[in-house]
Scaffold this active site. Sequence first.
Site, short mmCIF file in Angstrom:
data_model
loop_
_atom_site.label_atom_id
_atom_site.label_comp_id
_atom_site.label_asym_id
_atom_site.label_seq_id
_atom_site.Cartn_x
_atom_site.Cartn_y
_atom_site.Cartn_z
N HIS A 46 -5.63 -0.84 6.12
CA HIS A 46 -4.92 -2.09 5.87
C HIS A 46 -4.66 -2.85 7.17
O HIS A 46 -3.97 -2.37 8.06
CB HIS A 46 -3.59 -1.77 5.18
CG HIS A 46 -2.81 -2.96 4.74
ND1 HIS A 46 -1.53 -3.20 5.19
CD2 HIS A 46 -3.12 -3.96 3.89
CE1 HIS A 46 -1.07 -4.30 4.60
NE2 HIS A 46 -2.02 -4.79 3.83
N HIS A 88 -2.24 -12.48 9.01
CA HIS A 88 -1.60 -12.25 7.72
C HIS A 88 -0.56 -13.30 7.38
O HIS A 88 -0.59 -13.91 6.31
CB HIS A 88 -0.96 -10.87 7.68
CG HIS A 88 -0.18 -10.62 6.41
ND1 HIS A 88 1.16 -10.93 6.28
CD2 HIS A 88 -0.57 -10.12 5.21
CE1 HIS A 88 1.56 -10.63 5.06
NE2 HIS A 88 0.54 -10.13 4.39
#
Length: 297
Positions: A46, A88
């Site tokens: 991730h 992100h």
Amino acid sequence: MHVRPLRAAAAPLLGLALVLTGGTASVAETPAPAPYALDAPVVFAHRGASAYAPENTLAAVDRAAALGVEWVENDVQRTKDGELVVMHDETLERTTNVKEVFPDRSPWRVKDFTAAEIAGLDAGSWYSAAYAGTRVPTLRQFLDRLRGNGQRLLLEIKLPELYPGIEVDVLRTLGRAGWLRPGYVDRRLVVQSFSADSVRTVHALRPDLTTALLGTPAVADLGRYAAFTDRINPWYGGITAEWVAAVHDLQGPHGRPLEVDAWTVDTAAAARKVRDMGVDGLISNRPDLVRDAVAGY
């Protein structure tokens, strides 16, 4: 045992997709990969191995490679001047020194800065002094590093509502970097988003590409997505074995059962719990720990 092909035989490319990528071969020329069986879920790093290096950086990619993790997940947004960067958050504040460098540019949104401005930021010191000077990579830099490492990519189009047309930009960059060629588009790449419209757009432009919808739709609504997505990727804490089975009962656009990759699974206990629900993949900040817990890869 999970039988999980990465990809199915694809429909022919749309003309627009060929223009975008500069391709000349039809998808019909690409051999369909054979299904294969696995005893454990696939593990995805991730934002790279982000428990061990600054998230969404080349350092995190390399850390995942050093751990032997083949699949890497990332997030993509667009700068003020149209460059795709790996980030992100909507803003640069949490993971860079943007407040120090540009104190008068609040709220420091990615889309309000040029690629050159972002390239000059420190994206590592917030994590550890050992990573001081680490940079925010462009998508192209990220893709090239993954290719060099022999890794695969689960790419998230982040906040597409802020970036009209970003799907075209992403596909163009993937094409120029060689990621839409046979052997990559059919085996090494998945594009996902929380936006069903964005996933639908990617599928329409490149029907050969594997797509994933992030979220946990109600069972009654799952069928609405099966026409344009191959996977439904939920938060692991919000699913049950029954929900996973309901997803698997549906066929995606490539004629194979929909898959489930759960995020963000960071403990051995959670990994074993969702493995036993029948998920196909685990997306984790600690991919080595999770892989060892479920004997995955």
